[in-house]
Design a protein around this motif. Sequence first.
Motif: not given
Length: 123
Positions: A4-15, A64-66, A85-86, A93-97
């Motif tokens: 669920r978290h993975h999907t939510e972060i992906r949705r935010r990044l794609e938006a 795109e890299g994330v 990463i916690p 910050r969804p793009t943090t590496r």
Amino acid sequence: MTDRHHTEIRRRLEAELTHLRRQLLVEGGVEACADENEFASRVSELALSMTLLDRAGRRIREIEGVLRAMDSRDYGVCDACGDDIPLPRLLARPTTRLCVHCQMEQETRAGRPMAATVHARAY
């Protein structure tokens, strides 16, 4: 991290990616101007616009890299130390590496200590 978290972060990044790509479609230019002052103002606005578009382009490449990392299940792992990463950091910050520790080390080496606002709370 749950699916669920993975999907939510992906949705935010794609938006955000969609929004940034639309921004890049905006065409800029300097049209005929009534006088030199108006021309100078438009040139200045165009320079600012180009800077913002360049920043948007860099952010698109970052997102795109994330998204590629999310597809390969490498997402959420620190590039420097390999630890997870916690989740609160990824949500903030969804793009943090990097994890906070490695980020602090990197910024200290570069002579740019992290903002004082994160000293008491490590994500």
